[in-house]
Design a protein around this motif. Structure first.
Motif, PDB file in Angstrom:
ATOM      1  N   UNK A   2       0.820  -1.216   0.000  1.00  0.00           N
ATOM      2  CA  UNK A   2       0.000   0.000   0.000  1.00  0.00           C
ATOM      3  C   UNK A   2       0.850   1.261   0.000  1.00  0.00           C
ATOM      4  N   UNK A   3       2.178   1.106   0.157  1.00  0.00           N
ATOM      5  CA  UNK A   3       3.034   2.285   0.233  1.00  0.00           C
ATOM      6  C   UNK A   3       3.102   3.013  -1.101  1.00  0.00           C
ATOM      7  N   UNK A   4       3.185   2.239  -2.212  1.00  0.00           N
ATOM      8  CA  UNK A   4       3.305   2.864  -3.533  1.00  0.00           C
ATOM      9  C   UNK A   4       2.059   3.666  -3.903  1.00  0.00           C
ATOM     10  N   UNK A   5       0.829   3.093  -3.807  1.00  0.00           N
ATOM     11  CA  UNK A   5      -0.363   3.894  -4.084  1.00  0.00           C
ATOM     12  C   UNK A   5      -0.471   5.117  -3.182  1.00  0.00           C
ATOM     13  N   UNK A   6      -0.059   4.987  -1.927  1.00  0.00           N
ATOM     14  CA  UNK A   6      -0.115   6.119  -1.008  1.00  0.00           C
ATOM     15  C   UNK A   6       0.818   7.228  -1.470  1.00  0.00           C
ATOM     16  N   UNK A   7       2.028   6.861  -1.922  1.00  0.00           N
ATOM     17  CA  UNK A   7       2.965   7.872  -2.425  1.00  0.00           C
ATOM     18  C   UNK A   7       2.433   8.530  -3.694  1.00  0.00           C
ATOM     19  N   UNK A   8       1.783   7.727  -4.523  1.00  0.00           N
ATOM     20  CA  UNK A   8       1.223   8.293  -5.754  1.00  0.00           C
ATOM     21  C   UNK A   8       0.119   9.297  -5.441  1.00  0.00           C
ATOM     22  N   UNK A   9      -0.742   8.936  -4.488  1.00  0.00           N
ATOM     23  CA  UNK A   9      -1.819   9.866  -4.106  1.00  0.00           C
ATOM     24  C   UNK A   9      -1.242  11.136  -3.487  1.00  0.00           C
ATOM     25  N   UNK A  10      -0.199  10.968  -2.708  1.00  0.00           N
ATOM     26  CA  UNK A  10       0.441  12.133  -2.097  1.00  0.00           C
ATOM     27  C   UNK A  10       1.066  13.022  -3.171  1.00  0.00           C
ATOM     28  N   UNK A  11       1.754  12.379  -4.159  1.00  0.00           N
ATOM     29  CA  UNK A  11       2.350  13.156  -5.235  1.00  0.00           C
ATOM     30  C   UNK A  11       1.306  13.877  -6.061  1.00  0.00           C
ATOM     31  N   UNK A  12       0.191  13.209  -6.356  1.00  0.00           N
ATOM     32  CA  UNK A  12      -0.882  13.841  -7.118  1.00  0.00           C
ATOM     33  C   UNK A  12      -1.491  15.000  -6.347  1.00  0.00           C
ATOM     34  N   UNK A  13      -1.619  14.840  -5.043  1.00  0.00           N
ATOM     35  CA  UNK A  13      -2.188  15.905  -4.194  1.00  0.00           C
ATOM     36  C   UNK A  13      -1.366  17.181  -4.311  1.00  0.00           C
ATOM     37  N   UNK A  14      -0.046  17.044  -4.223  1.00  0.00           N
ATOM     38  CA  UNK A  14       0.821  18.226  -4.302  1.00  0.00           C
ATOM     39  C   UNK A  14       0.970  18.713  -5.744  1.00  0.00           C
ATOM     40  N   UNK A  15       0.850  17.796  -6.727  1.00  0.00           N
ATOM     41  CA  UNK A  15       0.999  18.197  -8.128  1.00  0.00           C
ATOM     42  C   UNK A  15      -0.119  19.140  -8.563  1.00  0.00           C
TER      43      UNK A  15
END
Length: 286
Positions: A2-15
């Motif tokens: 679940x770490x990878x999807x969480x990082x992706x969501x975090x990156x999208x949030x800031x993007x």
């Protein structure tokens, strides 16, 4: 898992909240769509003589016409297409070569690293313009593909050096040692363990290579070493300078291509700064 999807969501949030990234996309996307629609809005032949020569912008010719009655807007949209193509091909090829050499040298080390580093240094000091002049003397027809090939083969060294340094720091991590002890092949370790930890860095490297390829191509076009067929933004500037558009006050001939090159490259570099802020937690603006 679940770490990878969480990082992706975090990156999208800031993007989607990064002003620099959104500003770069706001400039780049319309130009990309305009280039994609070139045959629909620019006619079939951008070099056709369609109106009175040296006409200023009007309802019939949005960007005016050249000294020979060619539509500047038609040339502009087709020039955008050539600019994006040479940037994608040249930057993509340089990225592939740089990544291959950088990953291999950084992971293998030893003699392999020394040989690849020597090759990188040779290409780095190679007088690219002089080589192109020699190659140009033997090429009867120059195309966007040939230009992109040359740019890709000469602009990868700095990317290879940067990727080598990153790989060198990652190859001693525990997860890489574990994969090596498990008998995983070298290329699989690079593809599955090292490269995924550098995705953001590799993406930003490609953007820089993309913008650099566009600048190199525009410079070559302007000095008359561009494609001998078709049209590009650099060739538009070359033709405008050759036929004294500035002295004749035909600003509509040279401003659009110059502004197009500046807008594309500027947007790419602004996007790169924005992506750096998105991927680097220390640079994020909450």
């Amino acid at each position: 898992m679940t770490a990878v999807p969480a990082r992706r969501r975090e990156g999208l949030y800031f993007a989607i909240r990064n002003g620099k990234l959104l500003a770069g996309l706001a400039v780049l996307v319309p130009l990309l769509l305009l280039a994609a629609a070139a045959p629909l809005i620019g006619g079939q032949d951008p070099n056709a003589y369609v109106a009175a020569p040296a006409s200023p912008p009007s309802a019939q010719s949005w960007f005016g016409t050249t000294m020979f009655g060619q539509d500047v807007f038609s040339q502009f949209v087709y020039g955008l297409r050539s600019t994006f193509v040479v940037g994608a091909l040249g930057g993509g090829l340089a990225a592939i070569i740089g990544m291959t050499i950088g990953f291999t040298a950084g992971y293998r080390g030893g003699l392999v690293d020394e040989v690849l580093n020597m090759l990188t240094n040779i290409v780095l000091v190679l007088p690219a313009l002089a080589v192109l002049l020699i190659v140009n003397a033997y090429l009867g027809v120059r195309s966007v593909g040939v230009q992109a090939l040359f740019i890709g083969l000469t602009s990868w060294p700095w990317a290879a050096r940067a990727i080598r340094a990153q790989t060198f720091s990652l190859r001693s991590r525990d997860f890489v040692d574990l994969a090596r002890l498990s008998g995983v092949r070298t290329w699989k370790i690079i593809a599955r363990e090292i490269a995924p930890n550098m995705n953001s860095y590799l993406f930003m490297t490609f953007i820089l290579l993309f913008g650099g390829s566009i600048l190199i191509a525009a410079s070559l076009d302007f000095i008359g070493l561009g494609p001998s067929q078709g049209i590009s933004l650099g060739l538009m500037l070359n033709n405008a300078a050759r036929w004294s558009a500035l002295h004749l006050g035909m600003w509509w001939w040279f401003i659009p291509p110059g502004a197009g090159i500046t807008a594309i490259v500027g947007a790419l570099y602004v996007m790169n700064v924005g992506l750096d802020e998105v991927f680097n937690p220390r640079l994020r603006e909450l």
